[in-house]
Design an enzyme around this catalytic site. Structure first.
Site, PDB file in Angstrom:
ATOM      1  N   GLU A 144      13.051  -1.140 -11.099  1.00  0.00           N
ATOM      2  CA  GLU A 144      13.825  -2.077 -11.898  1.00  0.00           C
ATOM      3  C   GLU A 144      15.112  -1.433 -12.396  1.00  0.00           C
ATOM      4  O   GLU A 144      15.143  -0.239 -12.719  1.00  0.00           O
ATOM      5  CB  GLU A 144      12.993  -2.605 -13.077  1.00  0.00           C
ATOM      6  CG  GLU A 144      11.885  -3.527 -12.608  1.00  0.00           C
ATOM      7  CD  GLU A 144      11.133  -4.203 -13.741  1.00  0.00           C
ATOM      8  OE1 GLU A 144      10.530  -5.251 -13.480  1.00  0.00           O
ATOM      9  OE2 GLU A 144      11.144  -3.688 -14.873  1.00  0.00           O
ATOM     10  N   CYS A 166      21.534   0.586 -16.552  1.00  0.00           N
ATOM     11  CA  CYS A 166      20.428   1.527 -16.702  1.00  0.00           C
ATOM     12  C   CYS A 166      19.724   1.646 -15.359  1.00  0.00           C
ATOM     13  O   CYS A 166      19.136   0.673 -14.872  1.00  0.00           O
ATOM     14  CB  CYS A 166      19.473   1.026 -17.781  1.00  0.00           C
ATOM     15  SG  CYS A 166      18.026   2.075 -18.044  1.00  0.00           S
ATOM     16  N   CYS A 212       6.344   7.109 -12.946  1.00  0.00           N
ATOM     17  CA  CYS A 212       6.642   8.258 -13.804  1.00  0.00           C
ATOM     18  C   CYS A 212       5.367   9.071 -14.000  1.00  0.00           C
ATOM     19  O   CYS A 212       4.257   8.539 -13.923  1.00  0.00           O
ATOM     20  CB  CYS A 212       7.177   7.765 -15.157  1.00  0.00           C
ATOM     21  SG  CYS A 212       7.859   9.072 -16.204  1.00  0.00           S
ATOM     22  N   CYS A 243       4.326   9.243 -21.708  1.00  0.00           N
ATOM     23  CA  CYS A 243       4.700   9.140 -23.119  1.00  0.00           C
ATOM     24  C   CYS A 243       3.980   7.930 -23.712  1.00  0.00           C
ATOM     25  O   CYS A 243       3.979   6.847 -23.129  1.00  0.00           O
ATOM     26  CB  CYS A 243       6.210   8.994 -23.263  1.00  0.00           C
ATOM     27  SG  CYS A 243       7.139  10.417 -22.627  1.00  0.00           S
ATOM     28  N   CYS A 271       5.769   4.398 -24.135  1.00  0.00           N
ATOM     29  CA  CYS A 271       6.558   3.898 -23.007  1.00  0.00           C
ATOM     30  C   CYS A 271       5.647   3.269 -21.956  1.00  0.00           C
ATOM     31  O   CYS A 271       4.742   3.933 -21.440  1.00  0.00           O
ATOM     32  CB  CYS A 271       7.363   5.037 -22.380  1.00  0.00           C
ATOM     33  SG  CYS A 271       8.375   4.541 -20.972  1.00  0.00           S
ATOM     34  N   GLY A 291      11.240   6.797 -14.497  1.00  0.00           N
ATOM     35  CA  GLY A 291      11.199   8.160 -13.986  1.00  0.00           C
ATOM     36  C   GLY A 291      11.868   9.180 -14.895  1.00  0.00           C
ATOM     37  O   GLY A 291      12.597   8.844 -15.829  1.00  0.00           O
ATOM     38  N   GLU A 292      11.610  10.451 -14.613  1.00  0.00           N
ATOM     39  CA  GLU A 292      12.233  11.593 -15.285  1.00  0.00           C
ATOM     40  C   GLU A 292      13.310  12.149 -14.353  1.00  0.00           C
ATOM     41  O   GLU A 292      12.997  12.765 -13.327  1.00  0.00           O
ATOM     42  CB  GLU A 292      11.184  12.643 -15.610  1.00  0.00           C
ATOM     43  CG  GLU A 292      11.715  14.020 -15.990  1.00  0.00           C
ATOM     44  CD  GLU A 292      12.732  14.011 -17.129  1.00  0.00           C
ATOM     45  OE1 GLU A 292      13.880  14.436 -16.896  1.00  0.00           O
ATOM     46  OE2 GLU A 292      12.370  13.578 -18.242  1.00  0.00           O
ATOM     47  N   SER A 339      19.252  11.077 -19.279  1.00  0.00           N
ATOM     48  CA  SER A 339      18.268  11.277 -20.335  1.00  0.00           C
ATOM     49  C   SER A 339      17.057  12.030 -19.789  1.00  0.00           C
ATOM     50  O   SER A 339      16.535  11.699 -18.726  1.00  0.00           O
ATOM     51  CB  SER A 339      17.828   9.916 -20.890  1.00  0.00           C
ATOM     52  OG  SER A 339      16.815  10.082 -21.861  1.00  0.00           O
ATOM     53  N   SER A 390      15.147  12.611 -25.111  1.00  0.00           N
ATOM     54  CA  SER A 390      14.116  11.746 -25.695  1.00  0.00           C
ATOM     55  C   SER A 390      13.275  12.602 -26.638  1.00  0.00           C
ATOM     56  O   SER A 390      12.294  13.217 -26.221  1.00  0.00           O
ATOM     57  CB  SER A 390      13.240  11.147 -24.586  1.00  0.00           C
ATOM     58  OG  SER A 390      13.975  10.242 -23.806  1.00  0.00           O
ATOM     59  N   LEU A 391      13.663  12.627 -27.905  1.00  0.00           N
ATOM     60  CA  LEU A 391      13.032  13.539 -28.862  1.00  0.00           C
ATOM     61  C   LEU A 391      11.806  12.908 -29.526  1.00  0.00           C
ATOM     62  O   LEU A 391      10.681  13.363 -29.345  1.00  0.00           O
ATOM     63  CB  LEU A 391      14.055  13.964 -29.910  1.00  0.00           C
ATOM     64  CG  LEU A 391      13.605  15.058 -30.873  1.00  0.00           C
ATOM     65  CD1 LEU A 391      13.267  16.350 -30.127  1.00  0.00           C
ATOM     66  CD2 LEU A 391      14.667  15.308 -31.933  1.00  0.00           C
ATOM     67  N   HIS A 392      12.028  11.920 -30.372  1.00  0.00           N
ATOM     68  CA  HIS A 392      10.984  11.037 -30.918  1.00  0.00           C
ATOM     69  C   HIS A 392      10.032  11.669 -31.930  1.00  0.00           C
ATOM     70  O   HIS A 392       9.203  10.959 -32.496  1.00  0.00           O
ATOM     71  CB  HIS A 392      10.156  10.404 -29.798  1.00  0.00           C
ATOM     72  CG  HIS A 392      10.991   9.791 -28.720  1.00  0.00           C
ATOM     73  ND1 HIS A 392      11.960   8.839 -28.976  1.00  0.00           N
ATOM     74  CD2 HIS A 392      11.035  10.013 -27.371  1.00  0.00           C
ATOM     75  CE1 HIS A 392      12.548   8.492 -27.843  1.00  0.00           C
ATOM     76  NE2 HIS A 392      12.017   9.184 -26.861  1.00  0.00           N
ATOM     77  N   ASN A 410       9.938  -1.180 -28.879  1.00  0.00           N
ATOM     78  CA  ASN A 410       9.791  -2.441 -28.159  1.00  0.00           C
ATOM     79  C   ASN A 410       8.340  -2.576 -27.693  1.00  0.00           C
ATOM     80  O   ASN A 410       7.887  -1.806 -26.851  1.00  0.00           O
ATOM     81  CB  ASN A 410      10.735  -2.477 -26.956  1.00  0.00           C
ATOM     82  CG  ASN A 410      12.188  -2.451 -27.393  1.00  0.00           C
ATOM     83  OD1 ASN A 410      12.636  -3.305 -28.130  1.00  0.00           O
ATOM     84  ND2 ASN A 410      12.936  -1.444 -26.934  1.00  0.00           N
ATOM     85  N   CYS A 442      14.241  -0.933 -23.844  1.00  0.00           N
ATOM     86  CA  CYS A 442      13.841   0.463 -23.685  1.00  0.00           C
ATOM     87  C   CYS A 442      12.320   0.603 -23.729  1.00  0.00           C
ATOM     88  O   CYS A 442      11.666   0.117 -24.638  1.00  0.00           O
ATOM     89  CB  CYS A 442      14.473   1.281 -24.809  1.00  0.00           C
ATOM     90  SG  CYS A 442      14.086   3.030 -24.761  1.00  0.00           S
TER      91      CYS A 442
END
Length: 401
Positions: free
Chosen positions: A121, A134, A141, A145, A148, A205-206, A237, A259-261, A336, A379
């Site tokens: 996507e 994006c 992936c 996480c 996600c 993906g990373e 990212s 991507s800290l979080h 989200n 996101c």
């Protein structure tokens, strides 16, 4: 009676395997275009000039047919058409949000006889004065996480550089975003600029687990004689693949987002499991050493706001302490939701209080406005709606049978 029985009864002769589809030149680097030209007999002394011509027609003008390439000789156009195509990925579906966000489900051709077509996507977000695309770098992936939805899907494979670039090609096709294009199909009013002005590698993906392809894709996207999106408008990212971060900066010149979080290792180990391998201190050391980082090229730290998990004033103050002295900005992302998620979004008052603490410490701390939630394009939501659609199709098929 099975289909095999029917075939035996009718004595159907085995059919030859279908001829391999002609490869597309869309999204290829200049070097790969040169290899394609050499394969159809173009003399070595002409490769550089001819690959430049192809790059211009494919990536600057958006050509969909070799016949459009009026600066290329007719004989060469015939040779190219016999061996290659200018095909794009198949658009399986297009969804348009009430806020103008667009999401495309794209089907990439199989990479070999034993592989299946892969679906990814891509999301376009129109904003005042700019438009952000994006893009995905992998099918699925591996990072799992916890907040996600994409991370709940297994990794199928890496995308090629051409497949990454093709996402931008499709977006420009659908938006009428090629130079000189008078199309009326655009989602936002035309003001003389381009609809897609920024690229973020924040889709499926990373990216740093597919760095070679990401590097080559950025080279094509940033080519001033082709797609022409400057490297300062391209952001990659990562969840924290520390060993590849310096190489990303040296080989791409792209902007970095993290991507800290979470601000504690015990919590980040749960939210972003790669932290168990590369903890926060190691990650931030790599950020401080990122090539080109400065006040003019700040590193973006993404922080999803999870109710009762990482949103306290103490978390905000610790975030400020961790980033002390670093050229940084902090994007606060309201969570989200997606079906089955263990988390909830922080209350708005809590998000504002968190943002104020960070802002008073001298850091930009914008709260990212959720976009495309009604089409699961926000996101952390990518592919969730696709999975539900596919499940409904399977259920309908089973009921019909």
């Amino acid at each position: 009676m099975t289909l095999l029985d029917i075939s035996r009864n009718l004595d159907i002769a085995p059919q030859p395997a279908p001829a391999a589809a002609k490869p597309s030149l869309v999204g290829l680097t200049r070097a790969r275009l040169g290899e394609a030209l050499a394969s159809v007999g173009v003399a070595e002394r002409q490769i550089k000039m001819r690959s430049g011509q192809l790059n211009h027609w494919i990536h600057n003008r958006g050509a969909t047919s070799f016949d459009e390439m009026t600066s290329v000789s007719k004989d060469l156009r015939i040779l190219l058409a016999d061996a290659f195509t200018l095909g794009r990925p198949e658009i399986v579906s297009e969804q348009i949000s009430s806020d103008g966000t667009r999401k495309w489900l794209l089907r990439m051709p199989a990479q070999g006889p034993r592989t299946r077509p892969a679906e990814i996507e891509t999301v376009y977000i129109p904003e005042e004065g700019r438009g952000t695309l994006c893009v995905s770098s992998q099918v699925g992936c591996t990072l799992t996480c916890s907040f996600c939805h994409t991370g709940t899907q297994v990794l199928v494979r890496n995308l090629t550089a051409a497949e990454i670039v093709a996402q931008l090609i499709v977006a420009r096709d659908r938006l009428g975003d090629w130079l000189g294009d008078a199309s009326e199909s655009a989602a936002v009013p035309r003001d003389g600029g381009r609809f897609v002005t920024n690229i973020v590698f924040m889709g499926m993906g990373e990216p740093l687990y597919n760095l070679d392809a990401v590097r080559d894709a950025i080279a094509v996207i940033a080519d001033g004689e082709g797609l022409g999106i400057g490297r300062r408008k391209i952001t990659v990212s990562t969840s924290g693949v520390v060993p590849e971060m310096r190489r990303l900066g040296e080989e791409t010149g792209a902007q970095l987002a993290i991507s800290l979080h979470a601000v504690r290792d015990d919590l980040r180990n749960e939210l972003v499991p790669i932290n168990r391998k590369y903890p926060i201190a190691e990650l931030l050391d790599a950020c401080r050493a990122y090539p080109g980082a400065s006040n003019a090229r700040r590193i973006t730290f993404e922080y999803v706001m999870l109710k009762g998990v990482n949103d306290s004033p103490a978390d905000a103050r610790e975030l400020v302490r961790l980033l002390s002295g670093m050229p940084a900005k902090i994007n606060l992302i309201p969570f989200n939701p997606w079906p089955g998620s263990p988390h909830e979004c922080s209350d708005w008052a809590t998000i504002e209080r968190f943002s104020e603490i960070v802002f008073r410490a001298g850091y930009a701390s914008p709260v990212r406005t959720p976009r495309g939630r009604d089409i699961s394009a926000a996101c952390g939501q990518l592919k969730s709606e696709t999975q539900r659609m596919r499940a409904k199709e399977r259920e309908a098929l089973a009921a019909a049978e």
